[in-house]
Enzyme design. Structure first.
Site, PDB file in Angstrom:
ATOM      1  N   PHE A  94       0.776  -1.081   0.012  1.00 36.10           N
ATOM      2  CA  PHE A  94      -0.033   0.095   0.012  1.00 36.10           C
ATOM      3  C   PHE A  94       0.988   1.267   0.002  1.00 36.10           C
ATOM      4  O   PHE A  94       0.469   2.210   0.437  1.00 36.10           O
ATOM      5  CB  PHE A  94      -0.837  -0.066   1.267  1.00 36.10           C
ATOM      6  CG  PHE A  94      -1.766  -1.356   1.364  1.00 36.10           C
ATOM      7  CD1 PHE A  94      -2.968  -1.380   0.405  1.00 36.10           C
ATOM      8  CD2 PHE A  94      -1.546  -2.512   2.224  1.00 36.10           C
ATOM      9  CE1 PHE A  94      -3.854  -2.378   0.206  1.00 36.10           C
ATOM     10  CE2 PHE A  94      -2.433  -3.419   2.193  1.00 36.10           C
ATOM     11  CZ  PHE A  94      -3.368  -3.370   1.285  1.00 36.10           C
ATOM     12  N   LEU A  95       2.027   1.051  -0.606  1.00 33.38           N
ATOM     13  CA  LEU A  95       2.838   2.248  -0.445  1.00 33.38           C
ATOM     14  C   LEU A  95       2.724   3.430  -1.644  1.00 33.38           C
ATOM     15  O   LEU A  95       2.086   2.978  -2.776  1.00 33.38           O
ATOM     16  CB  LEU A  95       4.363   1.852  -0.581  1.00 33.38           C
ATOM     17  CG  LEU A  95       4.860   0.982  -1.894  1.00 33.38           C
ATOM     18  CD1 LEU A  95       5.356   1.913  -3.006  1.00 33.38           C
ATOM     19  CD2 LEU A  95       5.943   0.180  -1.339  1.00 33.38           C
ATOM     20  N   PHE A 125      -7.775  12.415  -0.072  1.00 32.57           N
ATOM     21  CA  PHE A 125      -7.951  12.218  -1.167  1.00 32.57           C
ATOM     22  C   PHE A 125      -9.364  13.009  -1.785  1.00 32.57           C
ATOM     23  O   PHE A 125     -10.189  12.443  -2.310  1.00 32.57           O
ATOM     24  CB  PHE A 125      -8.307  10.619  -1.213  1.00 32.57           C
ATOM     25  CG  PHE A 125      -6.827  10.055  -1.688  1.00 32.57           C
ATOM     26  CD1 PHE A 125      -5.913  10.024  -0.624  1.00 32.57           C
ATOM     27  CD2 PHE A 125      -6.506   9.791  -2.949  1.00 32.57           C
ATOM     28  CE1 PHE A 125      -4.574   9.645  -0.684  1.00 32.57           C
ATOM     29  CE2 PHE A 125      -5.158   9.283  -3.312  1.00 32.57           C
ATOM     30  CZ  PHE A 125      -4.138   9.200  -2.224  1.00 32.57           C
ATOM     31  N   CYS A 184      -0.437   3.500 -11.027  1.00 35.44           N
ATOM     32  CA  CYS A 184      -1.186   2.498 -10.238  1.00 35.44           C
ATOM     33  C   CYS A 184      -2.916   2.943 -10.311  1.00 35.44           C
ATOM     34  O   CYS A 184      -3.593   1.563 -10.739  1.00 35.44           O
ATOM     35  CB  CYS A 184      -1.090   2.565  -8.482  1.00 35.44           C
ATOM     36  SG  CYS A 184       0.629   2.303  -8.273  1.00 35.44           S
ATOM     37  N   LYS A 224       2.370  13.259  -9.482  1.00 27.62           N
ATOM     38  CA  LYS A 224       2.178  14.191  -8.515  1.00 27.62           C
ATOM     39  C   LYS A 224       3.400  14.562  -7.815  1.00 27.62           C
ATOM     40  O   LYS A 224       4.412  14.305  -8.553  1.00 27.62           O
ATOM     41  CB  LYS A 224       1.494  13.122  -7.248  1.00 27.62           C
ATOM     42  CG  LYS A 224       2.325  11.852  -6.851  1.00 27.62           C
ATOM     43  CD  LYS A 224       1.667  11.088  -5.852  1.00 27.62           C
ATOM     44  CE  LYS A 224       2.671  10.152  -5.158  1.00 27.62           C
ATOM     45  NZ  LYS A 224       1.966   9.362  -4.178  1.00 27.62           N
TER      46      LYS A 224
END
Ligand code: UGA
Length: 433
Positions: free
Chosen positions: A151-152, A248, A259, A319
């Site tokens: 979950f990185l 988010f 991803c 990002k």
């Protein structure tokens, strides 16, 4: 413990380095000899804050090593993590050929009991296929397959790995679970034990939910624009509800990266295959594409004709805090501007070297600083949420630009400040100041 990671890409390398950091002995395997040669030479092929230091320290302490030999890796580790790419196919489903190949390679060299862990993001039921494959080619040696999704986040991968919210271990074997618990003991994080299929689903469902949150606020931002409301205030108001959370809910020109776009397409594809079409996620995708189109329309409406106009773009990475430009909305935006004949000058703190490798890079001008980028520009576009863009001297920005127009695709700048400085400022879901 002795741990092996097969695949020394983004996930494999950072995971291996962090395992070594907590005291395990780790061997990272990759079939790309150039990559391994670089790593042996102390070069880190990606930009990730803190990673270089962890690799240097753990290599120096003799706990992290690299090889091109799968056999050496499989002999070495008690637990073998598979972290190879799972690229998308044209229909959105996942190309699992690298996973299958590694499963076969393991079956050729496995000599004693091993735990084989799927770290790569894969569709539900892949673990079963990995187990079937190894058993088919090597029926003699005992092994267990475990799903242990990562979950990185790029840009804070080391921190995410060292301080995880949760560790998901999907297994049906007590023997494998005991070893996996030992692997993760030093991380002091909550461990959720599930069956293999549930663990695989958790990964796709988590990423899809995060993307859904982004598309949700982006859809709300369109209603804000139509009604004169401010999406930042709306996000703050709904995010203050602990059941929803503020994370988010940053409106912008859409999510990108290696991803979300891929995983959502894959989740849609596997849901279709299982006979449960996930139409909600198709809408999430559609909203995401639409945000970019709307943004372009806004720019077009303000500038009328883009042909031959000098446009400055701040941001290329998908990002902030990464040099990764894969599936970056900023890159798509630059391409769209070029298509309309604009003369585009770009600046990104870390993404420039990767962008220079693009086949069409010759069509853009790479500036050496955010200030250099805006010289003589008729518009400035903020395409990536690097905090350093917000701390520029905007009096100087305005002085350098031909016309004071800012299109902020990440709502990074303050509307009132920009307006007071004399810019015509357009954000996402915030109206025009
Ligand atoms: C994402 C997940 O956040 C990780 O938990 C997951 O492990 C990882 O994918 C993966 O599957 O390996 P990542 O792709 O590194 O991590 O990036 P995010 O921080 O999630 O951002 C994804 C995109 O969403 C970026 O383009 C970002 O600009 C955009 N975003 C994010 C928004 O537009 N708004 C937000 O509020 C947040």
């Amino acid at each position: 413990m002795n741990l092996t990671i097969i695949g020394s890409g983004y996930v494999g390398l950072t995971t291996g380095a962090c395992f070594a950091n907590v005291g395990h002995h780790v061997m990272c395997v990759d079939n790309n000899p150039d990559k391994i040669a670089k790593l042996l030479n102390g070069e880190i092929p990606i930009y990730e804050p803190g990673l270089e230091e962890v690799v240097k320290n753990t290599v120096g302490a003799g706990r992290l090593r690299f090889t091109t030999s799968t056999e050496e890796g499989v002999d070495f580790g008690d637990v073998i993590f598979i972290a190879v790419p799972t690229p998308p196919q044209p229909d959105g489903s996942v190309d699992l050929r690298f996973i299958e190949k590694v499963a076969r390679e393991i079956s050729e060299v496995i000599k004693s009991y091993k735990v084989i862990v799927d770290k790569s993001t894969v569709p539900v039921k892949t673990g079963e296929k990995v187990a079937d494959t190894i058993k088919r080619y090597q029926p003699e040696v005992a092994f267990d397959v475990v799903s242990n999704p990562e979950f990185l986040r790029e840009g804070c991968a080391v921190d995410d790995l060292m301080h995880p919210d949760r560790i998901v271990i999907g297994t049906n074997s007590d023997r494998a679970l005991a070893l996996m618990q030992k692997v993760y003991e030093p991380f002091l994080a909550p461990i959720l034990v599930t069956d293999i299929n549930s663990a695989e689903l958790i990964k796709h469902a988590a990423n899809s939910f995060l993307a859904l949150k982004i598309s949700y606020i982006n859809a709300v931002s369109q209603i804000c624009e139509a009604s004169g409301a401010d999406v930042e205030k709306v996000a703050e108001g709904i995010g203050a509800d602990k059941r929803i959370g503020r994370h988010f809910l940053n409106a912008g020109i859409g999510y990108g990266g290696s991803c979300f776009p891929k995983d959502i397409a894959a989740f849609i594809a596997i849901s279709d295959q299982l006979g449960c079409p996930f139409t909600l996620l198709k809408e999430v995708q559609a909203i995401n594409v639409n945000m970019m189109q709307r943004f372009l329309k806004t720019i077009r409406e303000a500038l009328w004709v883009l042909d031959d106009k000098k446009i400055a773009v701040w941001g290329l990475a998908f990002k902030n805090n990464t040099d990764d430009i894969r599936s970056s909305v900023a890159i798509e935006l630059v391409q769209a501007l070029l298509k309309e004949g604009a003369k585009v000058t770009v600046y990104d703190p870390k993404g420039m070297e990767n962008a220079k490798q693009l086949s069409w890079a010759g069509q853009i001008t790479f500036a050496e600083s955010p200030m250099g980028c805006v010289d003589g520009a008729e518009a400035l576009i903020v395409a990536t949420e690097w905090p350093e863009f917000a701390s520029q001297d905007f009096v100087e920005v305005k002085r350098r630009m031909l016309a004071p127009l800012i299109f902020d695709g990440r709502n990074l700048l303050d509307t009132t400040t920009m307006k007071d400085l004399g810019f015509r400022y357009t954000g996402i879901g915030r109206g025009v100041a």
